[in-house]
Write a protein that holds these residues in place. Structure first.
Motif, PDB file in Angstrom:
ATOM      1  N   GLY A  21      14.599   4.355 -44.224  1.00 44.07           N
ATOM      2  CA  GLY A  21      13.847   5.110 -43.232  1.00 44.07           C
ATOM      3  C   GLY A  21      12.858   4.301 -42.419  1.00 44.07           C
ATOM      4  O   GLY A  21      12.233   4.842 -41.499  1.00 44.07           O
ATOM      5  N   ALA A  22      12.715   2.998 -42.702  1.00 40.59           N
ATOM      6  CA  ALA A  22      11.728   2.195 -41.968  1.00 40.59           C
ATOM      7  C   ALA A  22      12.091   2.100 -40.488  1.00 40.59           C
ATOM      8  O   ALA A  22      11.219   2.210 -39.612  1.00 40.59           O
ATOM      9  N   GLY A  23      13.367   1.889 -40.188  1.00 45.81           N
ATOM     10  CA  GLY A  23      13.787   1.829 -38.794  1.00 45.81           C
ATOM     11  C   GLY A  23      13.584   3.144 -38.069  1.00 45.81           C
ATOM     12  O   GLY A  23      13.285   3.170 -36.863  1.00 45.81           O
ATOM     13  N   ASP A  24      13.733   4.243 -38.786  1.00 45.95           N
ATOM     14  CA  ASP A  24      13.512   5.563 -38.191  1.00 45.95           C
ATOM     15  C   ASP A  24      12.039   5.760 -37.853  1.00 45.95           C
ATOM     16  O   ASP A  24      11.692   6.321 -36.802  1.00 45.95           O
ATOM     17  N   CYS A  25      11.167   5.293 -38.745  1.00 49.88           N
ATOM     18  CA  CYS A  25       9.731   5.381 -38.459  1.00 49.88           C
ATOM     19  C   CYS A  25       9.357   4.495 -37.284  1.00 49.88           C
ATOM     20  O   CYS A  25       8.513   4.870 -36.457  1.00 49.88           O
ATOM     21  N   MET A  26      10.002   3.323 -37.193  1.00 51.93           N
ATOM     22  CA  MET A  26       9.776   2.457 -36.036  1.00 51.93           C
ATOM     23  C   MET A  26      10.153   3.180 -34.747  1.00 51.93           C
ATOM     24  O   MET A  26       9.401   3.164 -33.764  1.00 51.93           O
ATOM     25  N   LEU A  27      11.314   3.830 -34.731  1.00 55.20           N
ATOM     26  CA  LEU A  27      11.756   4.547 -33.538  1.00 55.20           C
ATOM     27  C   LEU A  27      10.798   5.686 -33.201  1.00 55.20           C
ATOM     28  O   LEU A  27      10.463   5.910 -32.028  1.00 55.20           O
TER      29      LEU A  27
END
Length: 315
Positions: free
Chosen positions: A249-255
């Motif tokens: 989910g880190a990339g989702d939080c970045m987005l």
């Protein structure tokens, strides 16, 4: 408002162990469950920071009921589309050094009516949307051009679309020219058919997509931060190291951080700094937890609007 569309949401179960040894019996040291799916995580991250969002997703089976309960607990507004199949259950195996092994189920097969209803609900919300975000894999029964249909329909309504996917669904979406895409390094390499070993490789690959009609390409680079490329700017941002617990989910939080910042009118460099801060804070959380404002304050981000393009990734 940011509307997220997640055609293949999940229940994410994270199991923590001391070390993974294939073929052996393991005893978990801890575990947790979270709502899952890329778009769902984007909405969860936005809600945690007090931003306005609505998540559109299919719901079916006992796992679907559990997913709705988890979203209610986190206060995530949603439009649920009832489907006949059960929401998938994904498992992440987490080791103490942050190594994550994922087991993702394919998801329920959706019929034509269910697919059309997902799009209809999303587009109904477009009137109040700053962004529509199409995220994640497609479950069985959903055509590869699903995100392309979303982009074209949203453009008719003058709403910007961001896409975060991979494989055939991403390739099809690219032809429809979404406003923003957020691949990781491997996904960008797949899109352009080339190995990307340096920041210059990433920049050049992103520029080919910008030349093809994508306004913003934001590439997540793991420990190397992120690179944002537009026709005018190439900006690199990275955070000082944190103790990693889970990359889920880190990339989702970045987005989520990037879109929220762009919605508030931030320039590209400042928006990328926020995005990397949100993504880095997520890595320091167990499972697919999303960061709180306090978590963000613990992350220091450096931004370079003229990065050294000879930098080799993974150093």
């Amino acid at each position: 408002m940011i509307v997220t569309l997640t055609p293949n949401p999940s229940i994410d179960r994270a199991v923590m162990i001391d070390a993974l040894h294939p073929g052996e019996v393991h005893r978990a040291t801890a575990n947790r469950i979270d709502p899952g799916g890329k778009g769902v995580n984007v909405s969860r991250a936005l809600v945690a920071q007090g931003a306005e969002t609505t998540a559109v997703l299919p719901i079916g089976g006992p796992e679907g009921h559990l997913l709705e309960e988890l979203l209610d607990t986190e206060g995530v507004p949603r439009r649920s589309v009832p489907v006949s199949g059960a929401v998938r259950m994904n498992i992440s195996i987490l080791e103490p050094d942050g190594t994550t092994t994922k087991l993702n189920e394919p998801g329920p097969a959706l019929d034509e009516t269910e697919v059309a209803t997902l799009l209809d609900h999303t587009l109904d919300l477009a009137v109040d949307a700053d962004w529509i975000v199409g995220c994640g894999s497609l479950p069985p029964g959903v055509p590869a051009d699903f995100y392309a249909q979303l982009v074209l329909a949203a453009r008719e309504r003058n709403v910007r679309v961001a896409i975060d996917s991979s494989g055939p669904s991403m390739s099809a979406a690219m032809a429809a020219r979404p406003h923003l895409i957020k691949p990781n390094n491997d996904e960008l390499a797949e899109l352009v058919g080339a190995e990307l070993a340096t920041l210059k490789d990433v920049r050049d690959a992103a520029l080919t997509l910008v030349d093809g009609g994508i306004d913003i390409v934001a590439v997540s680079l793991g420990q190397d931060g992120a690179l944002l490329v537009t026709r005018e700017d190439t900006v690199h941002a990275h955070a000082h190291s944190v103790t990693p617990l889970s990359t889920v989910g880190a990339g989702d939080c970045m987005l989520a951080g990037l879109l929220h910042s762009l919605t508030t009118g931030m320039p590209a460099s400042a928006a990328l700094a926020v995005a990397v801060r949100w993504g880095t804070a997520a890595v320091a959380l167990a499972g697919s937890g999303v960061p709180s404002p306090e978590d963000l304050r613990a992350v220091d981000v450096a931004v370079d609007a003229s990065p050294s393009l000879t930098y080799r990734l993974g150093q």
